[in-house]
Design a protein around this motif. Structure first.
Motif, PDB file in Angstrom:
ATOM      1  N   GLN A  42      60.876 -52.596  23.345  1.00  0.00           N
ATOM      2  CA  GLN A  42      62.096 -52.488  22.544  1.00  0.00           C
ATOM      3  C   GLN A  42      62.226 -53.669  21.590  1.00  0.00           C
ATOM      4  N   ALA A  43      61.877 -54.867  22.064  1.00  0.00           N
ATOM      5  CA  ALA A  43      61.922 -56.038  21.190  1.00  0.00           C
ATOM      6  C   ALA A  43      60.965 -55.864  20.010  1.00  0.00           C
ATOM      7  N   ALA A  44      59.796 -55.275  20.270  1.00  0.00           N
ATOM      8  CA  ALA A  44      58.837 -55.032  19.193  1.00  0.00           C
ATOM      9  C   ALA A  44      59.365 -54.000  18.212  1.00  0.00           C
ATOM     10  N   LEU A  45      59.956 -52.929  18.724  1.00  0.00           N
ATOM     11  CA  LEU A  45      60.500 -51.892  17.841  1.00  0.00           C
ATOM     12  C   LEU A  45      61.671 -52.411  17.021  1.00  0.00           C
ATOM     13  N   ASP A  46      62.397 -53.385  17.539  1.00  0.00           N
ATOM     14  CA  ASP A  46      63.461 -54.009  16.758  1.00  0.00           C
ATOM     15  C   ASP A  46      62.886 -54.734  15.536  1.00  0.00           C
ATOM     16  N   LEU A  47      61.678 -55.264  15.679  1.00  0.00           N
ATOM     17  CA  LEU A  47      61.027 -55.957  14.571  1.00  0.00           C
ATOM     18  C   LEU A  47      60.383 -54.990  13.592  1.00  0.00           C
ATOM     19  N   VAL A  48      59.816 -53.893  14.126  1.00  0.00           N
ATOM     20  CA  VAL A  48      59.131 -52.894  13.276  1.00  0.00           C
ATOM     21  C   VAL A  48      59.664 -51.511  13.654  1.00  0.00           C
ATOM     22  N   PRO A  49      60.897 -51.186  13.243  1.00  0.00           N
ATOM     23  CA  PRO A  49      61.519 -49.934  13.673  1.00  0.00           C
ATOM     24  C   PRO A  49      60.780 -48.683  13.214  1.00  0.00           C
ATOM     25  N   GLY A  50      59.931 -48.809  12.210  1.00  0.00           N
ATOM     26  CA  GLY A  50      59.187 -47.644  11.755  1.00  0.00           C
ATOM     27  C   GLY A  50      57.914 -47.375  12.524  1.00  0.00           C
ATOM     28  N   ALA A  51      57.559 -48.264  13.463  1.00  0.00           N
ATOM     29  CA  ALA A  51      56.317 -48.089  14.217  1.00  0.00           C
ATOM     30  C   ALA A  51      56.473 -47.020  15.294  1.00  0.00           C
ATOM     31  N   GLN A  52      55.376 -46.377  15.615  1.00  0.00           N
ATOM     32  CA  GLN A  52      55.344 -45.386  16.690  1.00  0.00           C
ATOM     33  C   GLN A  52      54.960 -46.072  17.994  1.00  0.00           C
ATOM     34  N   LEU A  53      55.730 -45.839  19.042  1.00  0.00           N
ATOM     35  CA  LEU A  53      55.410 -46.373  20.359  1.00  0.00           C
ATOM     36  C   LEU A  53      54.558 -45.353  21.095  1.00  0.00           C
ATOM     37  N   VAL A  54      53.356 -45.756  21.543  1.00  0.00           N
ATOM     38  CA  VAL A  54      52.453 -44.842  22.241  1.00  0.00           C
ATOM     39  C   VAL A  54      52.291 -45.277  23.688  1.00  0.00           C
ATOM     40  N   SER A  55      51.747 -44.389  24.503  1.00  0.00           N
ATOM     41  CA  SER A  55      51.728 -44.596  25.951  1.00  0.00           C
ATOM     42  C   SER A  55      50.436 -45.188  26.486  1.00  0.00           C
ATOM     43  N   SER A  56      49.428 -45.347  25.642  1.00  0.00           N
ATOM     44  CA  SER A  56      48.141 -45.865  26.124  1.00  0.00           C
ATOM     45  C   SER A  56      47.307 -46.333  24.944  1.00  0.00           C
ATOM     46  N   VAL A  57      46.261 -47.094  25.256  1.00  0.00           N
ATOM     47  CA  VAL A  57      45.314 -47.490  24.220  1.00  0.00           C
ATOM     48  C   VAL A  57      44.621 -46.259  23.657  1.00  0.00           C
ATOM     49  N   GLU A  58      44.304 -45.315  24.534  1.00  0.00           N
ATOM     50  CA  GLU A  58      43.640 -44.085  24.084  1.00  0.00           C
ATOM     51  C   GLU A  58      44.504 -43.343  23.063  1.00  0.00           C
ATOM     52  N   ALA A  59      45.807 -43.258  23.341  1.00  0.00           N
ATOM     53  CA  ALA A  59      46.713 -42.593  22.402  1.00  0.00           C
ATOM     54  C   ALA A  59      46.766 -43.342  21.073  1.00  0.00           C
ATOM     55  N   LEU A  60      46.744 -44.660  21.138  1.00  0.00           N
ATOM     56  CA  LEU A  60      46.747 -45.475  19.925  1.00  0.00           C
ATOM     57  C   LEU A  60      45.516 -45.164  19.080  1.00  0.00           C
ATOM     58  N   LEU A  61      44.364 -45.102  19.730  1.00  0.00           N
ATOM     59  CA  LEU A  61      43.114 -44.863  19.011  1.00  0.00           C
ATOM     60  C   LEU A  61      43.055 -43.464  18.418  1.00  0.00           C
ATOM     61  N   GLY A  62      43.890 -42.571  18.916  1.00  0.00           N
ATOM     62  CA  GLY A  62      43.914 -41.211  18.398  1.00  0.00           C
ATOM     63  C   GLY A  62      44.706 -41.035  17.122  1.00  0.00           C
ATOM     64  N   LEU A  63      45.364 -42.078  16.652  1.00  0.00           N
ATOM     65  CA  LEU A  63      46.173 -41.978  15.435  1.00  0.00           C
ATOM     66  C   LEU A  63      45.273 -42.183  14.214  1.00  0.00           C
ATOM     67  N   PRO A  64      45.115 -41.164  13.387  1.00  0.00           N
ATOM     68  CA  PRO A  64      44.119 -41.240  12.305  1.00  0.00           C
ATOM     69  C   PRO A  64      44.443 -42.245  11.213  1.00  0.00           C
ATOM     70  N   GLU A  65      45.730 -42.632  11.061  1.00  0.00           N
ATOM     71  CA  GLU A  65      46.094 -43.500   9.944  1.00  0.00           C
ATOM     72  C   GLU A  65      45.738 -44.963  10.162  1.00  0.00           C
ATOM     73  N   LEU A  66      45.338 -45.352  11.376  1.00  0.00           N
ATOM     74  CA  LEU A  66      45.087 -46.769  11.656  1.00  0.00           C
ATOM     75  C   LEU A  66      43.858 -47.284  10.921  1.00  0.00           C
TER      76      LEU A  66
END
Length: 366
Positions: A42-66
């Motif tokens: 939540q503290a991180a999302l307060d700093l970057v409210p437009g970011a998507q919170l994901v549940s795992s590293v695998e889910a993070l790696l699945g985001l094509p825009e990175l």
């Protein structure tokens, strides 16, 4: 100019410093974060409210825009996370120090060094603190070739971290890895040679002795002396005290050679400076030639906006500037996997020396 999209793995105290500094860069966006602790997330999302919170590293790696990743997880997770990224989607990575924590993981790091196809930058922020950067730039000219290097850090104790992971050697690699790999990196950089012998004396004198977590008392050390001999014949010493937060300067780096001496004086985080004492100290560079004798003292102020973005005298920002250039295809990492490996190798040797009371001999080649 294309916007570079970052994914962050870990958004505790240091992860949030990375978020604040990425926000200062033009053409960047933190697109997603993985942080399993709800409060830190939540503290991180307060700093970057437009970011998507994901549940795992695998889910993070699945985001094509990175376009790039920043690893700021607890130390003992770094190697496995790099291996997962290598297997799934080897993007450019900025990974926090220490690169690894156990001698047993050295082979895994070497395989990453040999096979990872994208740039990996190991976060050694101390290189980019303005007074230390000035020392690095002028050391050879001021000294005529560094023969002796002394690094003294007198600072505050380890801060609380999520799950108290940093209170135990098994998670951190030990103080001489967790905290001091920065300084071993600086030793190699200043002396321009490889270490051949490490001698250390260290222990837990004051801090964390009255704490307990899950019935365990912390075993992390709070003070040390480390002497390192280098293949060139130069030598370096580290003096660490983590119960000295009343000091005017937190880090003092002194390099000496046949022509003179150069010193960098670095204050600690401004948020810890007592308000009653007025403004925090200004970083300084001191050059003391042997002839003509007499020190030259230069103030090296840091942009207040950078000081407000973190606890490392603006260095996190300067590091991210250079990493962003690498992600955009302009240059190569200034702090390589090999540099990260070498710094931890020295820290582990210092831990071993302090435990055994014996000097540890290192091969001159990594």
């Amino acid at each position: 100019m294309k916007t570079i999209n970052y994914g962050l793995i870990g958004c505790g105290m240091m992860g949030q410093e990375h978020l604040r500094n990425i926000a200062l860069l033009e053409g960047t966006r933190v697109a997603a974060i993985f942080e399993p602790d709800a409060t830190m997330a939540q503290a991180a999302l307060d700093l970057v409210p437009g970011a998507q919170l994901v549940s795992s590293v695998e889910a993070l790696l699945g985001l094509p825009e990175l376009d790039a990743l920043v690893i700021v997880s607890p130390n003992h997770l770094h190697v496995a996370q790099l291996e997962l990224i290598a297997a799934r989607r080897p993007l450019p990575v900025l990974v926090e120090k220490p690169l690894y924590t156990m001698t047993e993981d050295a082979g895994r790091v070497q395989r990453l060094l040999e096979t990872y196809p994208a740039p990996v930058w190991v976060a050694m922020e101390y290189r980019y603190m303005p007074p230390i950067a000035a020392l690095l730039d002028q050391a050879q000219a001021a000294t005529g070739g560094v023969r002796m290097l002394t690094i003294r850090e007198h600072r505050f104790p380890f801060l609380p971290k999520v799950g108290d992971w940093n209170r135990f050697n098994r998670n951190t690699g030990g103080t001489l890895v967790e905290k001091c790999c920065h300084f071993f990196d600086l030793m190699r950089l200043v002396i321009e040679s490889e270490p051949v012998r490490v001698m250390a004396s260290a222990g837990q004198a004051v801090n964390h002795k009255d704490e307990a977590y899950g019935g365990e008392v912390p075993d992390i050390w709070d003070n040390a002396y480390v002497i390192v001999d280098f293949a060139s014949g130069a030598r370096a010493m580290l003096e660490l005290c983590m119960f000295a937060e009343g000091s005017r300067y937190q880090e003092e780096v002194s390099a000496v050679g046949p022509m003179g001496k150069i010193e960098a004086l670095v204050p600690g985080p401004g948020r810890f400076w007592p308000v009653a004492l007025g403004s925090p100290p200004v970083p300084q560079l001191i050059v003391s030639p042997r002839s003509p004798k007499g020190p030259h003292r230069i103030d090296i102020p840091v942009d207040p906006a950078l000081l407000a973005a973190g606890d490392h005298n603006g260095s996190t920002y300067y590091q991210h500037q250079r990493f962003l250039d690498v992600v955009r295809g302009q240059g190569v990492p200034e702090v390589s996997l090999n540099d990260g490996f070498a710094a931890v190798r020295m820290g582990l040797a210092a831990q071993e020396s302090a435990l055994t009371g014996q000097a540890v001999v290192l091969a001159s080649k990594l």
